[in-house]
Every structure is written in C-alpha cells, then in structure tokens.
Design a protein around this motif. Structure first.
Motif, PDB file in Angstrom:
ATOM      1  N   ALA A 219       2.039 -24.331  25.354  1.00 56.85           N
ATOM      2  CA  ALA A 219       1.411 -25.644  25.181  1.00 56.85           C
ATOM      3  C   ALA A 219       0.060 -25.497  24.499  1.00 56.85           C
ATOM      4  CB  ALA A 219       1.249 -26.318  26.537  1.00 56.85           C
ATOM      5  N   HIS A 220      -0.167 -26.312  23.498  1.00 55.67           N
ATOM      6  CA  HIS A 220      -1.413 -26.233  22.726  1.00 55.67           C
ATOM      7  C   HIS A 220      -1.637 -27.560  22.016  1.00 55.67           C
ATOM      8  CE1 HIS A 220       1.725 -25.566  19.759  1.00 55.67           C
ATOM      9  NE2 HIS A 220       0.864 -25.964  18.839  1.00 55.67           N
ATOM     10  N   SER A 221      -2.845 -27.741  21.524  1.00 51.80           N
ATOM     11  CA  SER A 221      -3.083 -28.828  20.580  1.00 51.80           C
ATOM     12  C   SER A 221      -3.434 -28.184  19.251  1.00 51.80           C
ATOM     13  CB  SER A 221      -4.218 -29.734  21.078  1.00 51.80           C
ATOM     14  OG  SER A 221      -5.390 -28.976  21.281  1.00 51.80           O
ATOM     15  N   ASP A 222      -3.388 -28.953  18.175  1.00 51.34           N
ATOM     16  CA  ASP A 222      -3.710 -28.388  16.868  1.00 51.34           C
ATOM     17  C   ASP A 222      -5.195 -28.604  16.570  1.00 51.34           C
ATOM     18  OD1 ASP A 222      -1.109 -27.572  16.602  1.00 51.34           O
ATOM     19  OD2 ASP A 222      -0.475 -29.377  15.561  1.00 51.34           O
ATOM     20  N   TYR A 223      -5.697 -27.902  15.552  1.00 48.62           N
ATOM     21  CA  TYR A 223      -7.153 -27.854  15.364  1.00 48.62           C
ATOM     22  C   TYR A 223      -7.703 -28.895  14.379  1.00 48.62           C
ATOM     23  CZ  TYR A 223      -5.974 -23.058  16.860  1.00 48.62           C
ATOM     24  OH  TYR A 223      -5.474 -21.968  17.501  1.00 48.62           O
TER      25      TYR A 223
ATOM     26  N   LEU B 112      -1.270 -32.447  23.702  1.00 51.65           N
ATOM     27  CA  LEU B 112      -0.680 -31.126  23.955  1.00 51.65           C
ATOM     28  C   LEU B 112       0.820 -31.160  23.644  1.00 51.65           C
ATOM     29  CD1 LEU B 112      -2.152 -29.923  27.382  1.00 51.65           C
ATOM     30  CD2 LEU B 112      -2.561 -28.910  25.132  1.00 51.65           C
ATOM     31  N   HIS B 113       1.295 -30.091  23.039  1.00 55.51           N
ATOM     32  CA  HIS B 113       2.721 -29.991  22.753  1.00 55.51           C
ATOM     33  C   HIS B 113       3.142 -28.527  22.809  1.00 55.51           C
ATOM     34  CE1 HIS B 113       0.392 -29.901  19.010  1.00 55.51           C
ATOM     35  NE2 HIS B 113       1.319 -29.077  18.508  1.00 55.51           N
ATOM     36  N   ARG B 114       4.436 -28.284  22.860  1.00 55.24           N
ATOM     37  CA  ARG B 114       4.956 -26.916  22.959  1.00 55.24           C
ATOM     38  C   ARG B 114       6.341 -26.878  22.335  1.00 55.24           C
ATOM     39  NH1 ARG B 114       6.441 -26.950  29.487  1.00 55.24           N
ATOM     40  NH2 ARG B 114       8.320 -28.212  29.257  1.00 55.24           N
TER      41      ARG B 114
ATOM     42  N   PHE C  83       2.572 -28.033   8.251  1.00 50.62           N
ATOM     43  CA  PHE C  83       1.449 -28.071   7.317  1.00 50.62           C
ATOM     44  C   PHE C  83       0.238 -28.566   8.097  1.00 50.62           C
ATOM     45  CE2 PHE C  83      -1.049 -29.901   3.749  1.00 50.62           C
ATOM     46  CZ  PHE C  83      -1.087 -28.782   2.913  1.00 50.62           C
ATOM     47  N   PHE C  84      -0.710 -27.651   8.315  1.00 53.33           N
ATOM     48  CA  PHE C  84      -1.901 -27.980   9.091  1.00 53.33           C
ATOM     49  C   PHE C  84      -2.992 -28.464   8.136  1.00 53.33           C
ATOM     50  CE2 PHE C  84       0.450 -24.818  11.469  1.00 53.33           C
ATOM     51  CZ  PHE C  84       0.512 -25.396  12.732  1.00 53.33           C
ATOM     52  N   CYS C  85      -3.332 -29.721   8.248  1.00 50.90           N
ATOM     53  CA  CYS C  85      -4.309 -30.314   7.332  1.00 50.90           C
ATOM     54  C   CYS C  85      -5.696 -30.236   7.954  1.00 50.90           C
ATOM     55  CB  CYS C  85      -3.981 -31.781   7.082  1.00 50.90           C
ATOM     56  SG  CYS C  85      -2.285 -32.081   6.585  1.00 50.90           S
TER      57      CYS C  85
HETATM   58 CA    CA Z   1       1.281 -27.438  16.799  1.00 45.48          CA
END
Ligand code: CA
Length: 376
Positions: free
Chosen positions: A249-253, A307-309, A333-335
């Motif tokens: 589980a994490h969030s993106d930056y 949060l997602h996993r 694709f991390f923007c």
């Molecule tokens: Ca993610």
C-alpha cells in the motif's frame, strides 16, 4: 461522503454537487454517524466508487457549460475518491497496445541484458529494477523500509524512463537489435502521456475555479517518469505470506498517475473512511488516473492522494496444494510538476485569512526525499 478541507473556497459548489441523489451531505453524514456506526460504514462504501469520466465532453465540449460540468465531475472524483476512470481520453487504442507489446518484448530479454540497464540512483530514477528491489511504503524511515523489504519483497520487474533530453541524466536503452522499436515507441508514448497530463491538469484548474491554463507553466518541462511493469507468474504461496502483496500500500508522489492496466487487474484502492481496500476493476479502453501527494499538497488536501496497492489476482491450481498466479503487465506514467516548481497552496483552496496546511516545497526536494527512502 464528502471529505475535503472545510477551509476551501471551492467547497460550496462541491457541496451542491455532493447533494445530488445518492450522495451525502456533511450534515447527513454526521447525523448518520451519530445514529449508527454500521449504517455509516455501509453508506460510506456505497459512495466510494471510482467515477467513469467521458473526457470527450471536456476535449470536444459542445458548450462552455458542458466543459465546466465535466471539469467539476473530474475534481469531484479526485476530491471524494482520489481516482477516476478516464474514457474517450484521446489516446488511440493502437498506441496503448504498441506500448504494451514493446514492453512485453523488453521484459522477455535475458536477465543479463536487462541487468546492464540497472537502476542506480534516485535522482536519475532511470533503468531496470529487478523483482524485490523496490519496496513502496508510506514509511520514510530507511531502517523500517529495509526490514519490510526483507520480509516482503515486491514481486515485479520494472523499467523506468525519464525525459530523454535531461541535461544531467541519461535514459538506459537496450540495443536496437535486442529490442527493435522499443526506444521510438516509448519516447512517443512519453510525449503522448505528457500531452494528456496537461489536458487533465487544465480540467482540474477549471474545476477548482482557477484559470484553465493555471498549471501550464509549472508542468511543461516533462519532469515525468514512465514505468513499465511486469509481474511474473508466481506460485501463489509466495504471495500469501505475511505482509506480501505484488505492491504494498502506497500513495504516489507527483501530480497525477496515468495507469494503463491489462485485463488481469489487481489494483485496489483504500476507502479512507472505512480502511477497506476495494478493487479498481479494469475497464477496457479507460485509463485509471489518481492524484499524487504533490497535487494533494498543492490543493491544501482538497484533492485526495489515496492509498492503493496491487494484490494477486485469483490463482489457477497447478496441483492439489499449489496454485499459480498469472502474469500481469501494466504501464504507469507518473506526472510531476517542473523540477524547480514551487508547490504552495492554490489560491482557491484557502479562504481569506486561512492558513495553508503545508509550507511551500519544490518538486525536486519532495520527490528525491521520497525516492531515497524507497530504494536500496
Ligand atoms: Ca501507484
């Protein structure tokens, strides 16, 4: 269920939207929470659904009102859930299929070829990452992350690609003979995703009652990261151990993450009101988009970084005692905003005289800090 900062001046319009049939106003929710915890939880789950947005109604809106309505629907999705499904996004299906095809060909290369392109440095954040090397987590404590990584490595391989003209860092490309067309396809896909990012950020600006082009000059340097992901088929027992999942589980930056899923799925999104993870079932032709921590921070937490996993899909039995979990592929694709962009509270996300929740930070300071704790 509405979960936005009460100090935000875009709130009145969001409240109106949220009062539509089937949704909950703040006072209704409070009343129900007082009366029955069980009812509250049930309704919070009902309201926590990732909305499906027809983006053609923004891109090719017939009227200004239609465009504005779509922008508000998008902002409402990021406010309530933090995720949307984007349909009719404008990226041709063949373009997505090509990217998946070239990605699959890349991961089929012998491990020695991929190891030559190994990821080395969080500032560069480029190259091939072997299964189990990254452990995404909310923790910022390096020692805790080390222990977690030993206990539950993430079962996946990834290939990270940044902007190709960066003055400091070069991408690691396989030889053309080894992966024909890979470089050209990925550079084209990078550009295509960047263009969609700009459009979605314009819709968010409009939905937040800012100038539509408000973000343009803060996001044009393509300080993004294209991640190809391959989850190999594995024996299910390995996934079912304590704390093990395909990605923790994490969030993106950053600002937004565009996720292209195959049909296997496995993405789960946490309902912040109940703590339950709910599957984000793949919908063919759509892109799953979530808001990242920097966008949440920019908006004073009006927009939600959820949060997602990734969990293992159902296993196929290969014997009486063992199952195997199918391979899965995805492209994320991390923007990000520009490297030096200062992220400080958006003017419409603060009432006059109100105090921002966070001090200003630059994109680089924030992201490098997070990445350094995540990798070894
Ligand atoms: Ca993610």
């Amino acid at each position: 269920m509405l979960a936005v900062s009460p100090s935000c001046s875009v709130l009145p319009s969001l409240r109106r939207v949220a009062a539509a049939p089937g949704a909950w106003s703040l006072s209704q929710t409070r009343r129900v929470a007082r009366n029955s915890r069980r009812t509250y939880a049930t309704h919070a789950e009902d309201a926590f659904r990732i909305p499906l947005i027809d983006f053609s109604k923004y891109r090719n809106a017939a009227t200004a009102a239609e465009k504005e309505q779509t922008a508000q629907d998008i902002v409402r999705g990021f406010t309530e859930v933090g995720f949307i499904y984007l349909n009719n996004h404008g990226i041709p299906q063949e373009t997505v299929q090509d990217a998946f095809q070239k990605s699959a060909e890349f991961f089929e290369l012998p491990i020695e070829k991929k190891a030559e392109l190994a990821w080395r440095d969080p500032r560069a954040n480029r190259g091939f990452v072997q299964v189990g090397r990254e452990r995404v987590t909310q923790s910022a404590d390096a020692e805790e992350i080390k222990q977690l990584r030993e206990k539950a490595p993430d079962y996946k391989e990834s290939m990270e690609i940044g902007r190709d003209w960066d003055h400091a860092y070069k991408n690691f490309w396989p030889r053309e003979a080894d992966a024909p067309g890979f470089r050209r396809t990925m550079l084209g896909f990078f550009e295509t995703c960047h263009e969609l990012h700009v459009l979605v950020m314009r819709s968010i600006a409009l939905g937040l009652k800012l100038e539509e082009t408000f973000f343009d000059n803060s996001i044009h340097e393509q300080y993004h990261n294209l991640r190809l992901l391959s989850y190999p088929p594995i024996k299910t027992q390995l996934l079912n151990g304590d704390g093990q999942a395909r990605a923790g589980a994490h969030s993106d930056y950053g600002t937004l993450t565009l996720l292209f899923q195959d049909s296997v799925g496995g993405l789960e999104v946490q309902n912040p009101h109940t703590g339950q993870f709910q599957p984000a079932t793949p919908i063919p032709g759509t892109i799953v988009i979530n808001a990242g921590d920097l966008l949440a921070r920019w908006s004073n937490d009006v927009l939600r970084s959820t949060l997602h996993r990734v969990v293992a899909p159902p296993a196929k039995a290969i014997s009486e005692t063992e199952g195997i979990t199918p391979a899965r592929q995805s492209i994320a694709f991390f923007c990000n905003p520009n490297q030096g962009a200062e992220i400080s509270c958006l003017p419409t996300c603060l009432v006059p005289g109100g105090k921002p929740k966070y001090p200003p930070v630059t994109t680089e300071e924030y992201i490098v800090g997070r990445l350094q704790a995540t990798y070894v």
